[in-house]
Design a protein around this motif. Structure first.
Motif, PDB file in Angstrom:
ATOM      1  N   ALA A  49      21.104 -21.780  13.190  1.00  0.00           N
ATOM      2  CA  ALA A  49      20.500 -23.021  13.145  1.00  0.00           C
ATOM      3  C   ALA A  49      21.205 -24.055  12.588  1.00  0.00           C
ATOM      4  O   ALA A  49      21.198 -25.476  12.595  1.00  0.00           O
ATOM      5  CB  ALA A  49      19.288 -23.291  12.020  1.00  0.00           C
ATOM      6  N   LEU A  50      22.562 -23.505  11.891  1.00  0.00           N
ATOM      7  CA  LEU A  50      23.424 -24.451  11.170  1.00  0.00           C
ATOM      8  C   LEU A  50      24.228 -24.937  11.868  1.00  0.00           C
ATOM      9  O   LEU A  50      24.370 -23.893  12.762  1.00  0.00           O
ATOM     10  CB  LEU A  50      24.068 -23.466   9.608  1.00  0.00           C
ATOM     11  CG  LEU A  50      25.472 -24.159   8.701  1.00  0.00           C
ATOM     12  CD1 LEU A  50      24.356 -25.201   8.387  1.00  0.00           C
ATOM     13  CD2 LEU A  50      25.681 -23.008   8.086  1.00  0.00           C
ATOM     14  N   CYS A  51      24.145 -26.016  12.129  1.00  0.00           N
ATOM     15  CA  CYS A  51      25.668 -26.813  12.417  1.00  0.00           C
ATOM     16  C   CYS A  51      26.257 -28.449  11.424  1.00  0.00           C
ATOM     17  O   CYS A  51      26.028 -29.417  11.567  1.00  0.00           O
ATOM     18  CB  CYS A  51      24.553 -28.073  13.793  1.00  0.00           C
ATOM     19  SG  CYS A  51      25.604 -28.588  14.577  1.00  0.00           S
ATOM     20  N   PRO A  52      27.431 -27.462  10.905  1.00  0.00           N
ATOM     21  CA  PRO A  52      27.962 -28.394   9.530  1.00  0.00           C
ATOM     22  C   PRO A  52      28.445 -29.707  10.690  1.00  0.00           C
ATOM     23  O   PRO A  52      29.438 -29.241  11.077  1.00  0.00           O
ATOM     24  CB  PRO A  52      28.685 -27.344   8.611  1.00  0.00           C
ATOM     25  CG  PRO A  52      28.261 -25.899   9.346  1.00  0.00           C
ATOM     26  CD  PRO A  52      27.511 -25.787  11.055  1.00  0.00           C
ATOM     27  N   GLY A  53      28.455 -30.488   9.856  1.00  0.00           N
ATOM     28  CA  GLY A  53      28.642 -31.773  10.285  1.00  0.00           C
ATOM     29  C   GLY A  53      29.325 -32.449  11.041  1.00  0.00           C
ATOM     30  O   GLY A  53      29.640 -33.924  12.087  1.00  0.00           O
ATOM     31  N   ALA A  54      28.041 -31.768  12.016  1.00  0.00           N
ATOM     32  CA  ALA A  54      27.815 -32.542  13.966  1.00  0.00           C
ATOM     33  C   ALA A  54      25.948 -33.108  13.856  1.00  0.00           C
ATOM     34  O   ALA A  54      25.581 -32.542  12.598  1.00  0.00           O
ATOM     35  CB  ALA A  54      28.290 -30.984  14.889  1.00  0.00           C
ATOM     36  N   VAL A  55      25.535 -33.671  14.151  1.00  0.00           N
ATOM     37  CA  VAL A  55      24.199 -34.156  14.372  1.00  0.00           C
ATOM     38  C   VAL A  55      23.734 -33.087  16.270  1.00  0.00           C
ATOM     39  O   VAL A  55      24.790 -33.968  17.045  1.00  0.00           O
ATOM     40  CB  VAL A  55      24.607 -35.943  14.638  1.00  0.00           C
ATOM     41  CG1 VAL A  55      22.780 -36.045  14.948  1.00  0.00           C
ATOM     42  CG2 VAL A  55      24.451 -36.473  13.460  1.00  0.00           C
ATOM     43  N   SER A  62      22.915 -28.271   6.357  1.00  0.00           N
ATOM     44  CA  SER A  62      22.582 -26.688   5.136  1.00  0.00           C
ATOM     45  C   SER A  62      21.521 -25.915   5.098  1.00  0.00           C
ATOM     46  O   SER A  62      20.521 -26.515   5.905  1.00  0.00           O
ATOM     47  CB  SER A  62      23.126 -28.242   4.114  1.00  0.00           C
ATOM     48  OG  SER A  62      22.874 -27.401   2.740  1.00  0.00           O
ATOM     49  N   VAL A  63      21.714 -24.694   4.243  1.00  0.00           N
ATOM     50  CA  VAL A  63      21.253 -23.996   4.716  1.00  0.00           C
ATOM     51  C   VAL A  63      20.523 -23.752   3.146  1.00  0.00           C
ATOM     52  O   VAL A  63      19.902 -23.087   2.616  1.00  0.00           O
ATOM     53  CB  VAL A  63      21.161 -22.819   4.969  1.00  0.00           C
ATOM     54  CG1 VAL A  63      21.506 -22.937   6.301  1.00  0.00           C
ATOM     55  CG2 VAL A  63      22.582 -22.258   3.900  1.00  0.00           C
ATOM     56  N   ARG A  64      21.038 -25.477   2.579  1.00  0.00           N
ATOM     57  CA  ARG A  64      20.158 -25.632   1.128  1.00  0.00           C
ATOM     58  C   ARG A  64      19.596 -26.582   0.877  1.00  0.00           C
ATOM     59  O   ARG A  64      19.567 -27.675   1.475  1.00  0.00           O
ATOM     60  CB  ARG A  64      21.258 -25.669   0.155  1.00  0.00           C
ATOM     61  CG  ARG A  64      22.116 -24.083  -0.043  1.00  0.00           C
ATOM     62  CD  ARG A  64      24.089 -24.285  -0.628  1.00  0.00           C
ATOM     63  NE  ARG A  64      23.431 -25.361  -2.128  1.00  0.00           N
ATOM     64  CZ  ARG A  64      22.759 -24.252  -2.929  1.00  0.00           C
ATOM     65  NH1 ARG A  64      22.440 -23.509  -3.069  1.00  0.00           N
ATOM     66  NH2 ARG A  64      23.168 -24.912  -4.099  1.00  0.00           N
ATOM     67  N   ALA A  65      17.769 -26.409   0.009  1.00  0.00           N
ATOM     68  CA  ALA A  65      17.711 -27.794  -0.146  1.00  0.00           C
ATOM     69  C   ALA A  65      16.699 -27.384  -1.918  1.00  0.00           C
ATOM     70  O   ALA A  65      17.069 -25.957  -1.951  1.00  0.00           O
ATOM     71  CB  ALA A  65      16.432 -27.302   0.762  1.00  0.00           C
ATOM     72  N   GLY A  66      16.067 -28.218  -2.010  1.00  0.00           N
ATOM     73  CA  GLY A  66      15.701 -28.951  -3.076  1.00  0.00           C
ATOM     74  C   GLY A  66      14.251 -28.103  -3.179  1.00  0.00           C
ATOM     75  O   GLY A  66      13.165 -29.803  -2.318  1.00  0.00           O
TER      76      GLY A  66
END
Length: 79
Positions: A49-55, A62-66
């Protein structure tokens, strides 16, 4: 002329804190309530699922969240 307003109470559900005051203390201390999203919340495995820096459709930056600790969860993040 604006009317005076009084805030008599506040309530919220916030990541990393059990109350508005606790969240304020977390922020004032410079702490970060973001953490890695648990695997059961993903439609795809996090590494797919991770695609850093791209739409990209169905991908995240990011795989981090509040996240809320005691929130009832109905299934994985929308895909």
């Amino acid at each position: 002329m604006p009317s005076p307003v009084a805030i008599v109470s506040m309530g919220a559900v916030l990541p990393g804190a059990s109350s508005v005051g606790a969240f304020g203390a977390l922020v004032a201390a410079g702490r970060d309530a973001a953490r890695e999203v648990p695997g059961q919340r993903w439609v795809l495995p996090p590494d797919q699922a991770l695609c850093p820096g791209a739409v990209a459709p169905d991908r995240v930056r990011s795989v981090r969240a509040g996240l809320l600790e005691d929130a009832a969860w109905q299934g994985p993040l929308p895909g």
